[in-house]
Design an enzyme around this catalytic site. Structure first.
Site, mmCIF file in Angstrom:
data_model
loop_
_atom_site.group_PDB
_atom_site.id
_atom_site.type_symbol
_atom_site.label_atom_id
_atom_site.label_comp_id
_atom_site.label_asym_id
_atom_site.label_seq_id
_atom_site.Cartn_x
_atom_site.Cartn_y
_atom_site.Cartn_z
ATOM 1 N N HIS A 847 -7.352 -10.340 -2.545
ATOM 2 C CA HIS A 847 -6.503 -10.087 -3.729
ATOM 3 C C HIS A 847 -6.326 -8.598 -3.972
ATOM 4 C CE1 HIS A 847 -7.003 -14.341 -4.951
ATOM 5 N NE2 HIS A 847 -8.222 -14.172 -4.451
ATOM 6 N N SER A 977 8.296 14.664 5.673
ATOM 7 C CA SER A 977 9.152 14.916 4.511
ATOM 8 C C SER A 977 9.969 16.177 4.718
ATOM 9 C CB SER A 977 8.274 15.072 3.269
ATOM 10 O OG SER A 977 9.030 15.604 2.209
ATOM 11 N N LYS A 983 3.390 16.752 5.037
ATOM 12 C CA LYS A 983 3.267 15.310 4.815
ATOM 13 C C LYS A 983 3.560 14.575 6.126
ATOM 14 C CE LYS A 983 4.548 12.026 1.247
ATOM 15 N NZ LYS A 983 4.901 10.871 2.004
ATOM 16 N N GLU A 990 6.290 1.527 9.777
ATOM 17 C CA GLU A 990 7.500 1.231 8.981
ATOM 18 C C GLU A 990 8.618 0.682 9.879
ATOM 19 O OE1 GLU A 990 8.317 4.924 7.025
ATOM 20 O OE2 GLU A 990 6.532 4.760 5.749
#
Ligand code: FAD
Length: 1129
Positions: A847, A977, A983, A990
């Site tokens: 969960h 980025s 970053k 993805e």
């Protein structure tokens, strides 16, 4: 030792004198071996190496006096002479000698030089260490050292005989007095030092197949220059196909030199109608002729006597015989040297590049001994795994051979008589490929006499060797021991396929027919084997074949080259070992399949080609080894019967040149005339569809067009076999279809996906392209209709059964060649991470909340399990697609086709492609529905969802680096980025997730398309095909990319283990001792106060420190325990 500066300084630290050696130029032979030396900074001598005489002249740099030549320089026993760097080593080793010499010149003594410990050198790196001095090894050593800046060490397990006079008679003499038992040679020159000297090339299709299977550098036209380079053909040298200046001399016995048996064999073959084949190394070779041999005056021209002899003088080449390489040494995945054994002593030798040329048996053996190979097998043998490469030792290809034995009339020829002179290259009727069989009469001194044939008498005996060149089966090699001296086990798996037995039976029977021809009969006193009983039936002959099959000694393929998408490929097409750095295999083992000829010439060609790759800088260290590749398009092994000859190809070029001068031509169909582009292979009906469907830029993918080509080819072959199709037309269709399969005409498949719902336009497009191309092959013009698109190419077929069959076949090929290997790659990568991360214990999560501890390796084992089930699901999809509609024609009744057409064509398609495909048991469902396709797409959707889950978890585990979970680091592949410097994002994951979404969308389309079946036909087939095949390709590419660019590079951080001790769910371990409620109270208090479970339990329970240690052991919590208490989610 920095090579760039061409300057080496000896000695290093701790030595009393400094000696500097600088490479200053080339000698008069361009060998680049002139050195200036300085002793303790002062100019000493110039050394000029004379390559021709292998002598070094010394010139004093102080007075310019020159000595007489010194003769051969002394080499260190282990290092030998190695290029600029190590040639420089010679100088210190010989300096006392040089100094004494100088002292004589100058009449002075230089005592101090004796103090120098010139043997105290640091580690020496060779540029290349070649393991195995056989056909490939000697060739490579010779070619690589043409560059004087390159140092090569050639290590050979067998003895080296640099001096021709010392060469033992059994290596020198082209005949073997004793039968050869071992399958390869162990002496300098390798198997080329003991072989039968038939210098025979494969047929062009062999190499074109390699290219089609994903090795585009190896097509026939690309390898031909290297065949020319290796030989000096004394009969045909200098023409388009033969070299006249290579190291290996080739000649054919002239008719007047033939032994009577050879002459009678030739004449009998001609009487039986076989063509004269004057040059068996011509691309169109077929028939009977004198064999091309690399035997000159009875001497076997091995690669040692030819290539190596040319190069032995080179100071940058060190050759060492009787050195057995035990294993390759690695730093991580980088090969850095070898461990070798010489005269009972062990040595470690270092090199920048390690090249295995141990042959098709020893190279996979050495790889496995070094930890590179199938993981299970290495585990079984107790060899630590360095890299899993499942294909090592697989794909053992060879030519199964049998030997018919005769007692001859008269006395045996003397031992010097040529053991082989002529041979027949042919294919038994109906086999579909050419050059299937080699049949040759041979004397008992030939290497093709099997060891099992023992003759006790002195009578004249001879035999016919019949060898199958295009066997369908492949065997496998496995280690018998981890001791390099113990030979590996070979499972050849000869003749297990009935097709192979059938062809070899035909060859044996043909041999016996030749022996019974009037001209030959007079030589035969008695046939000893096979006996009449062995010949009594096909089954009896099969038994004889199976009892007597032996190797033609052409083992190949055990480290096969192939694209990254082929999981069994061990090396890429530049022969670099996948997954490893600085390691190549270059020898007969890299052939994707054994060629239809003896293998020596091809092995030497391979070495020549790789030497050129290295010279050209292709596949150099630092280059990324190709891991991705467009889907592989294997050509049928058995079925490319009618490859258009080179003549036809050049005519084709002429045709298209001619046609570009007019921009259109007129074509017609049943509706009338249409203008089509002048050079279009398609016709009027396709043109109409082009105009009717200007909808999108979506086109049928390559895999589908290839499947159409395969169906058209197989259909033509079936109808030819059944005597229904004219053979000339059929052969032309087969040749044209092969070009479609090969992708040569993709530009002529011009139709939009959103077209007629049955896909009729695209089936017509295929019919027209193949018909036009086949007409050209038969000598006609485009549009001449020598071959008709409907009457011939579409004979006995309808779009309604061909199109669904093509969808199934295309998907099945995509599964086999692309998706399954990609998923297996991902599984292997995930499993490797599971093993690596097994010791790491971290907090589990349910969960999205902290749960009891789990091993990071357990999490990854779950992912590997999902990948494994994905493979199972794709296999289920294979089952769903195996039954095809072909044979149903218009509405499923089979009107206008032969009742056996479908079963026969499906069997042929299976054989050609290796995928299981068969006629449906119910044609009406197969054409009216797309149920199989819908089911397969559903399995792919599940695979997509599995990948989505894995990719998602992995990006969450890597979330951070500071403020996230941060339990793993993902490889950084690009800046993340445009505005936030530093970053880095989980982009590969993805990408996987987006692919998964797309596949789910494709599945929805396929489901709706499946619902589009009305009465006897589904009319949403093109869009179903497009989406299904796209899903296959996307999932494969994405799984492969995910494995290579993300999973393989994941590392674990210490965040997971650190957080375990602070985790509240450790309290679960207390429950069996203090009860659920008390444990929950402790967890609650720990959460409120920020203390650990241990801290609170220490205060609030009576548990001792030792009991707490035992209970709060996270590792123990990662497995079932004997104490069982209530649980909860
Ligand atoms: C009996 C026989 C007859 C043949 N007849 C013909 C013919 O007539 N025509 C034809 O074209 N082909 C023929 N062949 C096949 C052809 O010779 C081979 O395919 C070819 O020579 C293979 O070359 P290779 O470089 O792959 O291996 P090889 O030439 O076998 O070379 C491998 C070398 O590696 C060495 N080696 C192995 N392990 C180690 C180790 N651990 N350390 C160091 N060195 C090692 C071996 O001793 C050997 O010298 C024949 C082969 C045999 C065995």
């Amino acid at each position: 030792m920095p090579k760039e500066s061409n300057r080496v300084i000896f000695p290093t630290e701790g030595w009393t004198n400094s000696l500097e050696v600088e490479h200053v130029g080339a000698d008069q032979f361009g060998n680049g071996l002139v050195y200036d030396t300085r002793l303790n900074g002062s100019p000493l001598v110039r050394l000029i190496y004379d390559a021709r005489d292998m002598e070094i002249t010394v010139r004093c740099l102080r007075c310019e006096q020159q000595s007489q030549a010194f003769g051969r320089f002394q080499a260190h026993p282990m290092i030998g002479i190695v290029s600029i760097n190590a040639t420089a080593l010679l100088v210190p080793m010989n300096t006392p000698r040089i100094m004494r010499h100088l002292a004589q010149i100058h009449d002075e003594t230089l005592d101090d030089i004796d103090d120098v410990d010139f043997y105290n050198y640091e580690r020496v790196n060779y540029d290349y260490i070649i393991v195995g001095g056989g056909s490939a090894g000697c060739t490579l050593a010779s070619r690589l050292t043409e560059d004087a800046d390159v140092s090569v060490l050639l290590l050979e397990a067998g003895p080296d005989y640099p001096d021709f006079e010392q060469l033992p008679i059994d290596l020198k003499n082209g005949n073997n007095e004793e039968p050869i038992i071992i399958p390869r040679g162990k002496a300098m020159g390798g198997s080329s030092s003991i072989n039968g000297q038939v210098l025979f090339r494969g047929v062009p299709e062999d190499y074109d197949n390699w290219a089609i299977w994903g090795n585009d550098e190896w097509s026939f036209t690309k390898v031909l220059p290297y065949f020319r380079r290796l030989e000096n053909d004394l009969d045909f040298g200098g023409d388009d196909f033969h070299g006249n200046s290579g190291p290996i001399p080739v000649r054919r016995y002239k008719r007047e030199e033939w032994l009577p048996v050879a002459e009678a064999f030739y004449d009998s073959c001609r009487e039986l109608g076989f063509p004269e084949d004057p040059d068996q190394n011509h691309p169109d070779s077929n028939g009977v002729a004198a064999r091309p041999l690399n035997n000159i005056d009875g001497v076997r021209m091995s690669t040692s006597l030819t290539y190596l002899s040319m190069s032995r003088h080179r100071l940058n080449l060190t050759v060492r015989g009787s050195v057995v390489v035990r294993r390759i040494l690695f730093e991580g995945k980088k090969a850095i040297g070898v461990e070798a054994e010489s005269n009972g002593e062990s040595f470690t030798i270092f090199g920048d590049q390690i090249i295995l040329s141990g042959g098709a048996i020893a190279s996979p053996q050495i790889l496995m001994l070094s930890g590179v190979g199938p993981a299970d097998h290495l585990r079984e043998m107790g060899i630590p795994l360095v890299h899993e490469s499942p294909g090592v030792g697989e794909n053992l290809r060879d030519h199964p051979a049998v030997f018919s034995l005769f007692r001859g009339v008269g006395d045996p020829p003397d031992l010097e008589a040529p053991s082989i002179q002529v041979g027949l290259r042919f294919s038994p009727p109906g086999t579909g490929t050419r050059g299937d069989i080699q049949l040759a009469p041979i004397l008992m001194t030939s290497e093709h006499r099997p060891a099992s044939v023992q003759i006790d008498s002195d009578d004249f005996h001879f035999g016919f060797s019949a060898a199958l060149q295009n066997a369908t089966t492949a065997g496998r090699l496995r280690l018998a021991s981890d001791d390099p001296h113990v030979q590996p086990e070979l499972f050849y798996d000869y003749l297990s396929d009935p097709v192979d037995r059938q062809r070899l039976r035909a060859a044996v029977r043909l041999g016996l027919e030749i022996a019974e021809q009037p001209g030959f009969r007079e030589f035969v006193a008695e046939r000893l084997s096979p006996t009449d009983q062995d010949l009594a039936s096909e089954a009896a002959l099969d038994q004889w074949l199976l009892r007597n099959a032996y190797t033609q000694h052409h083992s190949s393929g055990t480290c096969k080259m192939g694209p990254g998408s082929d999981l069994d490929a061990v090396v890429d097409q530049y022969c670099r070992v996948y997954g490893m750095e600085n390691l190549r295999v270059v020898d007969a083992s890299v052939m994707p399949d054994v060629i239809r000829a003896n293998t020596n010439a091809t092995t030497i060609m391979i070495a020549e080609r790789v030497a050129e790759f290295i010279r050209e800088g292709k596949g150099q260290p630092g280059d990324k080894i190709e891991t991705q590749c467009a889907p592989v398009i294997p050509a049928p092994r058995i079925a490319e019967a009618s490859r258009p000859s080179t003549v036809v190809e050049s005519e084709t070029k002429k045709d298209s040149e001619k046609m570009t001068t007019n921009s259109t031509r007129i074509e017609r169909d049943s509706m009338g005339e249409m203008q089509v582009p002048a050079d279009a292979l398609y016709g009027a009906s396709t043109m109409r569809a082009v105009l009717n469907f200007p909808i999108s830029d979506l086109r049928f993918p390559r895999q589908f067009i290839r499947a159409l080509g395969l169906i058209k080819m197989a259909a033509a072959q079936t109808y030819m076999d059944m005597g229904i199709m004219d053979r000339a037309i059929g052969d032309a269709i087969v040749a044209a279809a092969q070009e479609v399969i090969d992708g040569k005409h993709d530009d002529h498949f011009v139709l939009d996906i959103f077209q007629t719902g049955s896909g009729t336009s695209t089936n017509t497009n295929a019919n027209e392209v193949i018909a036009n191309r086949a007409s050209q092959i038969m000598g006609g013009d485009l549009g001449s209709r020598l071959v008709h698109p409907n009457d011939n190419v579409n004979l006995g077929q309808s779009s309604n059964d061909v199109v669904p069959t093509a969808i199934h076949l295309a998907a099945l090929l995509g599964f086999k060649e692309d998706l399954l290997p990609a998923l297996e790659r991902l599984r292997v990568a995930l499993q490797a991470k599971s093993d690596e991360f097994w010791p790491i214990v971290k907090t589990g999560r349910t969960h999205l909340q902290d749960a009891t501890p789990v091993r990071l390796g357990q999490e990854f084992s779950g992912y590997a399990g999902q990948a494994s089930y994905s493979i199972t699901r794709v296999k289920r999809a294979q089952d769903a697609l195996a039954e095809v509609a072909l044979g149903g024609t218009a509405v499923g009744t089979g009107v206008n086709t032969h009742p056996e057409f479908s079963a026969r064509t499906c069997a042929r398609l299976s054989e050609m492609t290796g995928v299981d495909i068969r006629e449906t048991g119910n044609h009406f469902q197969a054409q009216a529905s797309l149920d199989g396709i819908v089911e397969a797409s559903g399995q792919l959707k599940t695979v997509a969802i599995s990948l989505h889950k894995i990719a998602n978890d992995i990006r969450f585990l890597g979330c951070g680096p500071r403020a996230g979970l941060g339990e793993i680091n993902l490889p950084e592949v690009q800046p993340g980025s445009s505005i936030m410097p530093g970053k880095v994002n989980p982009v590969i994951a993805e990408s996987v997730i987006q692919v998964a979404a797309h596949v789910v969308g494709n599945d929805a389309t396929v489901a709706l398309a499946g619902a589009g079946g009305y009465f006897e036909l589904n009319t949403m087939m093109p869009v179903a095909a497009y989406n299904l095949l796209q899903s296959v390709a996307l999932l494969a590419a994405s799984a492969r990319n995910f494995a290579d660019q993300c999973v393989a590079g994941i590392t674990a951080t210490d965040t997971g283990p650190t957080m375990v001790e602070r985790g509240l769910m450790l309290g679960t371990a207390l429950a069996p001792s203090i009860g659920y409620d008390a444990a929950a109270g402790i967890a609650k208090k720990a959460a409120e106060t920020g203390q650990t479970i241990r801290d609170v339990a220490r205060l609030d329970t009576s548990l001792t420190e030792a009991e707490l240690d035992a209970l709060l052991n996270p590792e123990e919590m990662t497995k079932p325990s004997l104490v069982v208490r209530g649980g909860g989610g």
